[in-house]
Scaffold this motif. Structure first.
Motif, PDB file in Angstrom:
ATOM      1  N   THR A 130      38.400  33.861  42.286  1.00 21.54           N
ATOM      2  CA  THR A 130      37.889  33.847  40.869  1.00 21.54           C
ATOM      3  C   THR A 130      36.445  33.994  40.847  1.00 21.54           C
ATOM      4  OG1 THR A 130      39.838  32.154  40.365  1.00 21.54           O
ATOM      5  CG2 THR A 130      37.770  32.167  38.896  1.00 21.54           C
ATOM      6  N   PHE A 131      36.037  34.553  40.280  1.00 16.19           N
ATOM      7  CA  PHE A 131      34.453  34.995  40.083  1.00 16.19           C
ATOM      8  C   PHE A 131      34.050  35.073  38.557  1.00 16.19           C
ATOM      9  CE2 PHE A 131      36.351  36.889  43.865  1.00 16.19           C
ATOM     10  CZ  PHE A 131      35.433  36.300  44.676  1.00 16.19           C
ATOM     11  N   VAL A 132      33.077  34.714  38.359  1.00 18.45           N
ATOM     12  CA  VAL A 132      32.447  35.053  36.900  1.00 18.45           C
ATOM     13  C   VAL A 132      32.261  36.414  36.337  1.00 18.45           C
ATOM     14  CG1 VAL A 132      31.253  32.773  36.927  1.00 18.45           C
ATOM     15  CG2 VAL A 132      30.226  34.600  37.528  1.00 18.45           C
ATOM     16  N   SER A 133      31.950  37.328  37.649  1.00 19.86           N
ATOM     17  CA  SER A 133      31.725  38.751  36.865  1.00 19.86           C
ATOM     18  C   SER A 133      32.200  39.617  38.085  1.00 19.86           C
ATOM     19  CB  SER A 133      30.501  38.966  36.362  1.00 19.86           C
ATOM     20  OG  SER A 133      29.715  38.929  37.667  1.00 19.86           O
ATOM     21  N   LEU A 134      32.936  40.695  37.609  1.00 19.81           N
ATOM     22  CA  LEU A 134      33.170  41.802  38.563  1.00 19.81           C
ATOM     23  C   LEU A 134      32.336  42.827  38.444  1.00 19.81           C
ATOM     24  CD1 LEU A 134      35.322  43.079  40.486  1.00 19.81           C
ATOM     25  CD2 LEU A 134      36.551  43.818  38.569  1.00 19.81           C
ATOM     26  N   GLN A 135      31.504  43.389  39.526  1.00 20.87           N
ATOM     27  CA  GLN A 135      30.344  44.040  39.186  1.00 20.87           C
ATOM     28  C   GLN A 135      30.561  45.446  39.668  1.00 20.87           C
ATOM     29  OE1 GLN A 135      27.787  40.778  41.604  1.00 20.87           O
ATOM     30  NE2 GLN A 135      26.255  41.541  39.864  1.00 20.87           N
ATOM     31  N   GLY A 136      31.655  45.696  40.465  1.00 21.50           N
ATOM     32  CA  GLY A 136      31.711  46.981  40.799  1.00 21.50           C
ATOM     33  C   GLY A 136      32.498  47.347  42.055  1.00 21.50           C
ATOM     34  N   VAL A 137      33.135  48.549  42.199  1.00 22.45           N
ATOM     35  CA  VAL A 137      33.655  48.915  43.510  1.00 22.45           C
ATOM     36  C   VAL A 137      32.707  50.004  44.122  1.00 22.45           C
ATOM     37  CG1 VAL A 137      35.667  50.104  44.382  1.00 22.45           C
ATOM     38  CG2 VAL A 137      35.767  48.848  42.382  1.00 22.45           C
ATOM     39  N   ALA A 138      32.706  49.818  45.445  1.00 24.58           N
ATOM     40  CA  ALA A 138      31.645  50.532  46.304  1.00 24.58           C
ATOM     41  C   ALA A 138      32.322  52.184  46.092  1.00 24.58           C
ATOM     42  CB  ALA A 138      31.692  49.979  47.611  1.00 24.58           C
ATOM     43  N   LEU A 139      31.285  53.097  46.383  1.00 25.30           N
ATOM     44  CA  LEU A 139      31.659  54.448  46.414  1.00 25.30           C
ATOM     45  C   LEU A 139      32.644  54.835  47.362  1.00 25.30           C
ATOM     46  CD1 LEU A 139      28.232  55.997  45.666  1.00 25.30           C
ATOM     47  CD2 LEU A 139      30.250  55.537  44.016  1.00 25.30           C
TER      48      LEU A 139
END
Length: 477
Positions: free
Chosen positions: A321-330
């Motif tokens: 569980t996380f407050v935000s999903l910031q991205g997927v690596a290239l």
């Protein structure tokens, strides 16, 4: 007729040149011709054998190379195949030098040396690959094989909003020489698009109902794709070009939450809801495609994060569980997600979490925004730095390698705002969207509302130099 006159009229040797084969009968002449022919064949065989021996003594030679120079900048794992004129012995990685440097592995099979590039290569770049100490399996005479190839130049796509009631446009142009741009498609209220090999998927809406279309590059052939029953809006849109799979968040008219749907472009092209861990249609707060795979990483309504295989072959893979999903690596191997305390890099295969030690920016601790992981420990991120009196903020984009944060872009005037940014799939370019702070934004747009007068500036991440600037937003490559 007798005497000297008869001798002068008699044919000499039955068609032979005068003096040739004089005194020889036909059998003898045929035997000598066969001997001459055999001698010529023997000499040619000896010469060919000699050249073959010399070729082997000189070591293997390069006869052909093959690589898809367009795929090399779009997808990791592309191969340069180098063909030799002999079956070659095993080649070690330290025998291969790539310039400019690019991570790679090497393998040998028969007469082929295969150099596999683990990352995407740079656009518009000449690469030289040199393999030293190459010998055949039959003898140890070594040689050096070298080849040079150029990768495809960068091309950008963008949305340009119409003014004074004119249609929006999707434009395509070389990164440099943008005057050669082509209008691929135009329609009212273009919300988003995704580019495939021969067509572009386009989302438009009228404010209450969305339309999803597949448009050929010439803009002539247009196919409307099926959406869930009933009126509703696509509120987020993405795709994976490799697997030709679309995904979108769908909000039925009157609803307050978005359900995530997937649509493969191969086969029936039906929109189906993505199922949650509990087997129910998934309500998504945020999501990203994993590059090169028909997989999305989703933060659901309860803030849990998991990876979902859109083919349905593999079960969902939860990560916490996380407050935000910031991205997927290239590279498609990790994601970045944040708790209330810190951001972590999460391995998609193992689930292992590693806290990210972000660097200070200009000696201070900034407010951190959106980021893109472009390397194993390298991030491009938008940050805000408070002024000394705390009355205002400077917005800029930095590249952080966990040792230092280097500024990549900052608006040249205080009246310019950063509307968003993206990074090219190979991590080479940063595309920053800016607009005048006083420009009006049409917030009736469902996806990514921005002012009509957005400018995109493209920066080379390695050098920090500006390489292009053009009108429009939502840059794609």
């Amino acid at each position: 007729m007798t005497g000297p006159l008869r001798d002068r009229l008699q044919p000499a040797g039955r068609g032979r040149a005068p003096g040739e084969g004089a005194g020889l009968d036909d059998a003898e002449l045929g035997r000598r011709q066969r001997l001459r022919f055999g001698a010529v064949v023997v000499v040619l065989a000896v010469v060919c054998a000699l050249f073959g021996v010399l070729s082997n003594l000189q070591g293997p030679k390069l006869t052909e190379t093959r690589i898809d120079t367009e795929a090399a900048v779009a997808q990791p794992g592309q191969q340069l195949r180098m063909f030799a004129n002999q079956v070659v012995a095993h080649v070690d990685a330290d025998q291969v030098v790539v310039s400019p440097a690019a991570p790679h592995t090497v393998s040998t099979s028969g007469d082929v040396i295969a150099v596999r590039f683990t990352d995407r290569l740079r656009y518009g770049t000449d690469y030289t690959v040199t393999v030293t100490g190459v010998s055949s399996v039959y003898q140890a005479r070594a040689s050096e094989l070298s080849t040079t190839f150029g990768t495809a130049a960068a091309e950008t796509w963008r949305i340009v909003h119409g003014v004074d009631g004119s249609d929006d446009r999707i434009e395509r142009a070389p990164l440099t020489g943008g005057a050669d741009r082509t209008v691929v498609y135009q329609a009212p209220r273009i919300q988003a698009f995704e580019v495939f090999d021969t067509a572009v998927a386009v989302v438009t809406d009228d404010g209450t109902t969305s339309t999803l279309s597949l448009v050929a590059f010439d803009g002539v052939a247009v196919e409307d794709l099926p959406l869930p029953d009933g009126p509703g809006l696509i509120t987020r849109f993405g795709a994976d070009r490799t697997s030709t799979t679309l995904a979108f968040s769908w909000r039925p008219q009157g609803a307050e939450t978005d359900a995530l749907y997937a649509m493969p472009l191969q086969g029936e092209r039906a929109a189906t809801p993505v199922q949650s861990l509990a087997g129910q249609p998934l309500t998504a707060l945020d999501w990203f495609f994993v590059p090169g795979r028909a997989t999305v990483v989703v933060q659901s309504a309860d803030e849990s994060v998991a990876a979902y295989d859109l083919t349905g072959v593999a079960p969902p893979r939860p990560y916490g569980t996380f407050v935000s999903l910031q991205g997927v690596a290239l590279d498609g191997g990790t994601i970045v997600a944040a708790t209330a305390v810190e951001s972590s890099r999460i391995d998609l295969e193992t689930g292992e979490q590693t806290a990210i030690p972000f660097s200070a920016v200009e000696g201070g601790t900034p407010f951190r925004g959106e980021l893109v992981a472009i390397g194993e420990t390298t991030y491009v991120q938008q940050v805000a730095i408070p002024t000394s009196d705390g009355a205002a903020y400077r917005n800029l984009i930095v590249v952080d390698d966990e040792k230092e944060a280097r500024s990549l872009y900052e608006p040249s005037t205080a009246g310019t705002t950063i509307e968003g940014f993206s990074v090219s799939p190979n991590g080479q370019y940063l595309a920053v969207e800016t607009a005048d702070a006083t420009a009006e934004t049409d917030f009736t747009y469902t996806i990514d509302p921005v002012p009509a007068t957005v400018t995109t500036t493209v920066v080379d991440i390695a050098s920090g130099g500006v390489v292009a600037s053009f009108s429009g937003h939502s840059a794609a490559w």
